[in-house]
Design a protein around this motif. Structure first.
Motif, mmCIF file in Angstrom:
data_model
loop_
_atom_site.group_PDB
_atom_site.id
_atom_site.type_symbol
_atom_site.label_atom_id
_atom_site.label_comp_id
_atom_site.label_asym_id
_atom_site.label_seq_id
_atom_site.Cartn_x
_atom_site.Cartn_y
_atom_site.Cartn_z
ATOM 1 N N GLY A 51 0.810 -1.207 0.000
ATOM 2 C CA GLY A 51 0.000 0.000 0.000
ATOM 3 C C GLY A 51 0.841 1.255 0.000
ATOM 4 O O GLY A 51 0.535 2.223 -0.708
ATOM 5 N N ALA A 52 1.935 1.222 0.779
ATOM 6 C CA ALA A 52 2.826 2.381 0.827
ATOM 7 C C ALA A 52 3.518 2.592 -0.508
ATOM 8 O O ALA A 52 3.695 3.735 -0.956
ATOM 9 C CB ALA A 52 3.848 2.197 1.940
ATOM 10 N N ARG A 53 3.902 1.484 -1.150
ATOM 11 C CA ARG A 53 4.573 1.585 -2.449
ATOM 12 C C ARG A 53 3.659 2.224 -3.496
ATOM 13 O O ARG A 53 4.064 3.135 -4.229
ATOM 14 C CB ARG A 53 4.997 0.185 -2.921
ATOM 15 N N VAL A 54 2.444 1.756 -3.569
ATOM 16 C CA VAL A 54 1.515 2.281 -4.564
ATOM 17 C C VAL A 54 1.148 3.727 -4.239
ATOM 18 O O VAL A 54 1.090 4.581 -5.141
ATOM 19 C CB VAL A 54 0.254 1.397 -4.646
ATOM 20 N N ALA A 55 0.929 4.027 -2.962
ATOM 21 C CA ALA A 55 0.563 5.397 -2.574
ATOM 22 C C ALA A 55 1.683 6.380 -2.884
ATOM 23 O O ALA A 55 1.425 7.520 -3.322
ATOM 24 C CB ALA A 55 0.218 5.434 -1.090
ATOM 25 N N ARG A 56 2.925 5.952 -2.682
ATOM 26 C CA ARG A 56 4.069 6.837 -2.946
ATOM 27 C C ARG A 56 4.132 7.202 -4.424
ATOM 28 O O ARG A 56 4.344 8.367 -4.782
ATOM 29 C CB ARG A 56 5.355 6.150 -2.500
ATOM 30 N N LEU A 57 3.935 6.205 -5.290
ATOM 31 C CA LEU A 57 3.961 6.478 -6.723
ATOM 32 C C LEU A 57 2.723 7.250 -7.151
ATOM 33 O O LEU A 57 2.814 8.198 -7.945
ATOM 34 C CB LEU A 57 4.072 5.170 -7.502
ATOM 35 N N ARG A 58 1.571 6.879 -6.628
ATOM 36 C CA ARG A 58 0.321 7.545 -6.995
ATOM 37 C C ARG A 58 0.392 9.043 -6.749
ATOM 38 O O ARG A 58 -0.128 9.856 -7.531
ATOM 39 C CB ARG A 58 -0.810 6.924 -6.178
ATOM 40 N N ALA A 59 1.051 9.425 -5.654
ATOM 41 C CA ALA A 59 1.132 10.838 -5.289
ATOM 42 C C ALA A 59 1.925 11.656 -6.292
ATOM 43 O O ALA A 59 1.780 12.879 -6.351
ATOM 44 C CB ALA A 59 1.748 10.976 -3.901
ATOM 45 N N LEU A 60 2.753 10.991 -7.106
ATOM 46 C CA LEU A 60 3.606 11.693 -8.058
ATOM 47 C C LEU A 60 2.991 11.799 -9.451
ATOM 48 O O LEU A 60 3.518 12.529 -10.300
ATOM 49 C CB LEU A 60 4.956 10.976 -8.167
ATOM 50 N N LEU A 61 1.907 11.076 -9.695
ATOM 51 C CA LEU A 61 1.368 10.967 -11.044
ATOM 52 C C LEU A 61 0.116 11.809 -11.230
ATOM 53 O O LEU A 61 -0.654 12.018 -10.283
ATOM 54 C CB LEU A 61 1.022 9.503 -11.347
ATOM 55 N N PRO A 62 -0.132 12.265 -12.448
ATOM 56 C CA PRO A 62 -1.415 12.911 -12.732
ATOM 57 C C PRO A 62 -2.553 11.928 -12.479
ATOM 58 O O PRO A 62 -2.391 10.706 -12.649
ATOM 59 C CB PRO A 62 -1.312 13.256 -14.230
ATOM 60 N N PRO A 63 -3.714 12.406 -12.079
ATOM 61 C CA PRO A 63 -4.810 11.485 -11.740
ATOM 62 C C PRO A 63 -5.266 10.607 -12.889
ATOM 63 O O PRO A 63 -5.798 9.510 -12.659
ATOM 64 C CB PRO A 63 -5.930 12.436 -11.283
ATOM 65 N N GLU A 64 -5.061 11.073 -14.123
ATOM 66 C CA GLU A 64 -5.516 10.275 -15.267
ATOM 67 C C GLU A 64 -4.558 9.154 -15.641
ATOM 68 O O GLU A 64 -4.872 8.316 -16.496
ATOM 69 C CB GLU A 64 -5.748 11.170 -16.482
ATOM 70 N N VAL A 65 -3.383 9.095 -15.035
ATOM 71 C CA VAL A 65 -2.416 8.030 -15.312
ATOM 72 C C VAL A 65 -2.617 6.915 -14.292
ATOM 73 O O VAL A 65 -2.415 7.120 -13.092
ATOM 74 C CB VAL A 65 -0.968 8.559 -15.257
ATOM 75 N N THR A 66 -3.024 5.745 -14.760
ATOM 76 C CA THR A 66 -3.287 4.636 -13.848
ATOM 77 C C THR A 66 -2.008 3.868 -13.532
ATOM 78 O O THR A 66 -1.009 3.962 -14.255
ATOM 79 C CB THR A 66 -4.314 3.650 -14.430
ATOM 80 N N ILE A 67 -2.071 3.105 -12.458
ATOM 81 C CA ILE A 67 -0.986 2.201 -12.087
ATOM 82 C C ILE A 67 -1.509 0.783 -12.222
ATOM 83 O O ILE A 67 -2.531 0.420 -11.633
ATOM 84 C CB ILE A 67 -0.508 2.447 -10.647
ATOM 85 N N GLY A 68 -0.809 -0.020 -13.020
ATOM 86 C CA GLY A 68 -1.167 -1.419 -13.192
ATOM 87 C C GLY A 68 -0.055 -2.302 -12.686
ATOM 88 O O GLY A 68 1.122 -1.992 -12.848
ATOM 89 N N VAL A 69 -0.417 -3.407 -12.069
ATOM 90 C CA VAL A 69 0.560 -4.297 -11.465
ATOM 91 C C VAL A 69 0.815 -5.500 -12.373
ATOM 92 O O VAL A 69 -0.087 -5.981 -13.065
ATOM 93 C CB VAL A 69 0.091 -4.766 -10.070
ATOM 94 N N SER A 70 2.047 -5.964 -12.398
ATOM 95 C CA SER A 70 2.380 -7.249 -13.016
ATOM 96 C C SER A 70 2.956 -8.131 -11.917
ATOM 97 O O SER A 70 2.888 -7.795 -10.741
ATOM 98 C CB SER A 70 3.362 -7.056 -14.171
ATOM 99 N N GLY A 71 3.560 -9.264 -12.279
ATOM 100 C CA GLY A 71 3.986 -10.192 -11.243
ATOM 101 C C GLY A 71 2.761 -10.895 -10.692
ATOM 102 O O GLY A 71 2.217 -10.541 -9.642
ATOM 103 N N ASP A 72 2.274 -11.902 -11.405
ATOM 104 C CA ASP A 72 0.953 -12.473 -11.140
ATOM 105 C C ASP A 72 0.753 -12.949 -9.705
ATOM 106 O O ASP A 72 -0.340 -12.841 -9.150
ATOM 107 C CB ASP A 72 0.696 -13.635 -12.099
ATOM 108 N N ALA A 73 1.781 -13.513 -9.099
ATOM 109 C CA ALA A 73 1.627 -14.060 -7.753
ATOM 110 C C ALA A 73 1.226 -12.998 -6.742
ATOM 111 O O ALA A 73 0.603 -13.313 -5.717
ATOM 112 C CB ALA A 73 2.922 -14.740 -7.315
ATOM 113 N N LEU A 74 1.576 -11.742 -6.998
ATOM 114 C CA LEU A 74 1.261 -10.650 -6.085
ATOM 115 C C LEU A 74 0.273 -9.652 -6.695
ATOM 116 O O LEU A 74 0.139 -8.536 -6.208
ATOM 117 C CB LEU A 74 2.542 -9.937 -5.660
ATOM 118 N N ALA A 75 -0.424 -10.096 -7.732
ATOM 119 C CA ALA A 75 -1.376 -9.198 -8.378
ATOM 120 C C ALA A 75 -2.521 -8.841 -7.444
ATOM 121 O O ALA A 75 -2.944 -7.680 -7.378
ATOM 122 C CB ALA A 75 -1.918 -9.830 -9.651
#
Length: 296
Positions: free
Chosen positions: A171-195
């Protein structure tokens, strides 16, 4: 198209070329399952092993057989000139978006990678997804570089590597990146085991190897997570741990290609040499797990 399940199919091939009929059937299967998007010519699609004409043909086949499902096409290559050519081919084929990894032979600097994305992004008429895949490219994006690239025109999503296994850390990892991006740019995860962990942590999309062959199984996980049923998504993912263990041991491409052969959905061989599917003992172990897990 940058939310939900983006399924990445194999590009079955042998040394004579791409098995076009098999590829078309795999894409149709994804469309029939109702995936949110299809990612053609990702790493699972073995894009780096195909020449320009082959990649253009695969892009055309993907768009044709995906029906109404949007298709994202990988355009990674060693030289910027080649990337621009591949982008042109993908757009001409009707792709709804393109996926770009910073492919290199010589190690790239952050400024060189930014220059690549700037050149490509300003030439596109379709959205671009940034492919952050250090396991393949050996290039590690900083969050600051993601922030710079996300300001470019047409950049609409970032495909990040696997998040930490600990939910709080994820959660901290995603929140840290999310805070730097424009709202229209989504974050998608790969690495299926931790999807499931990544989706529960706030990622909007799952760019999935598993979904490229077993879309309904992957959809159950993604829909649970994005529907607020975090525990259900996690439980569904944990049930697949025997498969995730094989992914970690052999690499997801080899495992999923072997699974396609075992299911009778692809002829053997279906990977470009020198890549190969699993040997006899591991193939038998995978077959046993496929019977037990009843993937769909």
């Amino acid at each position: 198209m940058f939310t939900g399940l983006s399924a990445f199919p194999l590009t079955p091939m042998n040394e004579h070329g791409v098995d076009e009929g098999t590829f078309a059937r795999l894409v149709e299967r994804l469309a029939e399952a109702g995936v949110n998007a299809i990612g053609a010519l990702g790493s699972t699609g073995s894009y780096a092993y195909l020449d320009r004409a082959e990649r253009a043909r695969v892009a055309q086949l993907a768009v044709t057989h995906a029906g109404t499902v949007p298709v994202m096409v990988g355009i990674g290559a060693l030289r910027t000139r080649q990337v621009l050519e591949l982008a042109e081919d993908a757009q001409r084929a009707g792709a709804s978006a393109v996926l770009l990894a910073p492919v290199s032979y010589q190690p790239l600097t952050e400024d060189e990678v930014f220059g690549l994305y700037r050149t490509v992004a300003t030439s596109l008429s379709v959205p671009l997804c940034v492919y952050d895949n250090p396991g393949t490219t050996r290039f590690t994006f900083s969050d600051e570089l993601h922030e710079r690239i996300a300001q470019l025109p047409q950049v609409k999503s970032i495909k990040i590597p696997a998040v930490p296994a600990d939910p709080a850390a994820a959660g901290a990892r995603v929140a840290r990146l999310r805070a730097l991006l424009p709202p229209e740019v989504t974050i998608g995860v790969s690495g299926d085991a931790l999807a499931a962990t990544g989706l529960n942590a706030g990622c909007s999309a799952w760019y999935s190897v598993l979904g490229g062959l077993f879309p309904r199984t992957a959809l159950a996980i993604s829909r649970a997570a994005l529907g607020g049923e975090a525990e259900q998504a996690q439980q569904l993912s944990e049930q697949l741990e025997p498969l995730w263990a094989l992914f970690r041991q052999h690499g997801s491409l080899r495992v999923i290609a072997t699974a396609a052969e075992l299911q009778g959905w692809a002829s053997s061989p279906c990977l470009p040499l020198p890549l190969d599917t699993l040997g006899a003992a591991d193939r038998q172990a995978l077959a046993a797990q496929l019977d037990k897990l009843a993937l769909a």
